[in-house]
Design a protein around this motif. Sequence first.
Motif, PDB file in Angstrom:
ATOM      1  N   MET A 224       0.875  -1.230   0.000  1.00 40.16           N
ATOM      2  CA  MET A 224       0.111   0.026   0.128  1.00 40.16           C
ATOM      3  C   MET A 224       0.976   1.236   0.115  1.00 40.16           C
ATOM      4  O   MET A 224       1.067   1.723   1.081  1.00 40.16           O
ATOM      5  CB  MET A 224      -0.888   0.002   1.107  1.00 40.16           C
ATOM      6  N   ASP A 225       1.225   1.734  -1.059  1.00 41.81           N
ATOM      7  CA  ASP A 225       2.442   2.869  -1.103  1.00 41.81           C
ATOM      8  C   ASP A 225       1.778   4.065  -1.822  1.00 41.81           C
ATOM      9  O   ASP A 225       0.827   3.830  -2.749  1.00 41.81           O
ATOM     10  CB  ASP A 225       3.478   2.271  -2.161  1.00 41.81           C
ATOM     11  N   GLY A 226       2.260   5.188  -1.495  1.00 40.58           N
ATOM     12  CA  GLY A 226       1.921   6.289  -2.141  1.00 40.58           C
ATOM     13  C   GLY A 226       1.226   7.481  -1.459  1.00 40.58           C
ATOM     14  O   GLY A 226       0.696   8.515  -1.692  1.00 40.58           O
ATOM     15  N   ASN A 227       0.914   6.987   0.171  1.00 40.65           N
ATOM     16  CA  ASN A 227       0.338   7.999   0.822  1.00 40.65           C
ATOM     17  C   ASN A 227       0.840   9.273   0.896  1.00 40.65           C
ATOM     18  O   ASN A 227       0.207  10.312   0.788  1.00 40.65           O
ATOM     19  CB  ASN A 227       0.242   7.252   2.431  1.00 40.65           C
ATOM     20  N   GLY A 228       2.067   9.348   1.146  1.00 42.87           N
ATOM     21  CA  GLY A 228       2.965  10.463   1.298  1.00 42.87           C
ATOM     22  C   GLY A 228       2.643  11.378   0.093  1.00 42.87           C
ATOM     23  O   GLY A 228       2.446  12.475   0.159  1.00 42.87           O
ATOM     24  N   ARG A 229       3.049  10.764  -1.246  1.00 44.77           N
ATOM     25  CA  ARG A 229       2.830  11.717  -2.320  1.00 44.77           C
ATOM     26  C   ARG A 229       1.483  12.383  -2.545  1.00 44.77           C
ATOM     27  O   ARG A 229       1.181  13.179  -3.073  1.00 44.77           O
ATOM     28  CB  ARG A 229       3.317  10.843  -3.814  1.00 44.77           C
TER      29      ARG A 229
ATOM     30  N   ARG B 299       1.808  14.749   5.668  1.00 49.42           N
ATOM     31  CA  ARG B 299       2.031  13.202   4.904  1.00 49.42           C
ATOM     32  C   ARG B 299       0.886  12.455   5.867  1.00 49.42           C
ATOM     33  O   ARG B 299       0.329  11.622   5.258  1.00 49.42           O
ATOM     34  CB  ARG B 299       3.444  12.630   5.221  1.00 49.42           C
TER      35      ARG B 299
ATOM     36  N   HIS C 297      -1.869   9.330   5.182  1.00 47.30           N
ATOM     37  CA  HIS C 297      -1.853   7.765   5.883  1.00 47.30           C
ATOM     38  C   HIS C 297      -3.288   7.605   6.342  1.00 47.30           C
ATOM     39  O   HIS C 297      -4.070   6.550   6.233  1.00 47.30           O
ATOM     40  CB  HIS C 297      -1.046   7.904   7.038  1.00 47.30           C
TER      41      HIS C 297
ATOM     42  N   ALA D  73       1.620  -2.495   5.565  1.00 50.26           N
ATOM     43  CA  ALA D  73       1.291  -1.335   6.393  1.00 50.26           C
ATOM     44  C   ALA D  73       2.427  -0.677   6.946  1.00 50.26           C
ATOM     45  O   ALA D  73       2.664   0.598   6.931  1.00 50.26           O
ATOM     46  CB  ALA D  73       0.411  -1.811   7.415  1.00 50.26           C
TER      47      ALA D  73
ATOM     48  N   ASN E 241      10.934   1.239   7.387  1.00 44.88           N
ATOM     49  CA  ASN E 241      10.107   2.563   7.678  1.00 44.88           C
ATOM     50  C   ASN E 241      10.417   3.163   9.185  1.00 44.88           C
ATOM     51  O   ASN E 241      10.187   4.325   9.271  1.00 44.88           O
ATOM     52  CB  ASN E 241       8.726   2.270   7.628  1.00 44.88           C
TER      53      ASN E 241
ATOM     54  N   ARG F  42      12.382   6.707   8.990  1.00 48.15           N
ATOM     55  CA  ARG F  42      11.516   7.930   8.865  1.00 48.15           C
ATOM     56  C   ARG F  42      11.628   8.707  10.080  1.00 48.15           C
ATOM     57  O   ARG F  42      11.790   7.918  11.126  1.00 48.15           O
ATOM     58  CB  ARG F  42       9.973   7.566   8.583  1.00 48.15           C
TER      59      ARG F  42
ATOM     60  N   GLU G 275       6.687  10.962  12.169  1.00 50.89           N
ATOM     61  CA  GLU G 275       6.036  10.234  11.058  1.00 50.89           C
ATOM     62  C   GLU G 275       5.235   8.756  11.773  1.00 50.89           C
ATOM     63  O   GLU G 275       4.509   8.191  11.697  1.00 50.89           O
ATOM     64  CB  GLU G 275       6.434  10.108   9.838  1.00 50.89           C
TER      65      GLU G 275
ATOM     66  N   LEU H 259       1.979   7.062  12.636  1.00 52.78           N
ATOM     67  CA  LEU H 259       1.496   5.663  12.266  1.00 52.78           C
ATOM     68  C   LEU H 259       1.143   4.820  13.185  1.00 52.78           C
ATOM     69  O   LEU H 259       0.069   3.933  13.071  1.00 52.78           O
ATOM     70  CB  LEU H 259       2.636   5.100  11.024  1.00 52.78           C
TER      71      LEU H 259
HETATM   72  C1  IPE Z   1       2.847   3.849   2.112  1.00 59.88           C
HETATM   73  O1  IPE Z   1       2.888   5.237   1.590  1.00 59.88           O
HETATM   74  C2  IPE Z   1       2.858   3.867   3.760  1.00 59.88           C
HETATM   75  C3  IPE Z   1       3.952   3.603   4.442  1.00 59.88           C
HETATM   76  C4  IPE Z   1       5.191   3.106   3.883  1.00 59.88           C
HETATM   77  C5  IPE Z   1       3.697   3.540   5.961  1.00 59.88           C
HETATM   78  P1  IPE Z   1       4.415   6.182   1.790  1.00 59.88           P
HETATM   79  O2  IPE Z   1       4.273   6.856   3.109  1.00 59.88           O
HETATM   80  O3  IPE Z   1       5.477   5.518   1.443  1.00 59.88           O
HETATM   81  O4  IPE Z   1       3.876   7.138   0.523  1.00 59.88           O
HETATM   82  P2  IPE Z   1       5.001   7.624  -0.529  1.00 59.88           P
HETATM   83  O5  IPE Z   1       5.739   6.504  -1.174  1.00 59.88           O
HETATM   84  O6  IPE Z   1       5.986   8.470   0.533  1.00 59.88           O
HETATM   85  O7  IPE Z   1       4.190   8.556  -1.215  1.00 59.88           O
END
Ligand code: IPE
Length: 224
Positions: free
Chosen positions: A11-16, A25, A29, A55, A60, A63, A67, A71
């Motif tokens: 499940m990627d791409g939440n931050g973007r 960000r 999430h 998840a 991770n 980070r 963040e 999470l």
């Molecule tokens: C996925 O989204 C969620 C986690 C890894 C916790 P990201 O937080 O990696 O979102 P991007 O890749 O920076 O957009």
Amino acid sequence: MHTKLHVAIIMDGNGRWATLRGLPRLAGHRTGAKAVRQVIEAAPELGVGVLTLFAFSAANWKRPAEETDALMALFAAHLESEREECLINGVRIRVIGRRDRLPQNVRDSIVRTEQETAAGRELEVRLAVDYSAREAIAQAAANASIPRALGPDVDLLIRTGGEQRLSDFLLWECAWAEFVFTKTLWPDFGAADLAAAIADFRARDRRFGAIPQHPIGDTMQLTL
Ligand code: IPE
Ligand code: IPE
Ligand code: MG
């Protein structure tokens, strides 16, 4: 009817998703957690028996604490708020990954949710938190129990967010998995996207090393 599928999702791409909207960000999430609910609700009728969701990876922790703290708070809150709904719908929740680095309240929520949903038979959701496939394999090998300690074979692996890599997810279980990579960012992913990925999967010919069942396609005649 087909046998039940094991679908795994990175499940990627939440931050973007959040950054594109000028939001912090964490907003990504939070919205991503809503997408989790949609996918869990849609999975059983699409023939999914096991859903493994990535998840939070062991990597991770690199980070910022702001963040990772947020999470962890989000996991605890969602395990608490979704437990009842899971019970009603026959959804069994299991968490894979390390537990020793998780905050105590998250560990407590995991234990309670796993215990209370243990009888669920409609769908098994395996949530990967502080998970590293290499660590899981190394640990299983040390205990001489690889097939038992690791999960069932993945049929379909979906990664949202546009990257085309595994990022240390289910390395062993994906030995024969089919892959679907989509540019859709996780918070935008919904039931229709899951249905589309599964339709794509069902159109593929999985050969497992054997010869093709439909060598030149269903509609063509073999004229030798
Ligand atoms: C996925 O989204 C969620 C986690 C890894 C916790 P990201 O937080 O990696 O979102 P991007 O890749 O920076 O957009
Ligand atoms: C993989 O996403 C982990 C999860 C989705 C939980 P990352 O965003 O952490 O992966 P990389 O760093 O792009 O490989
Ligand atoms: Mg990412």
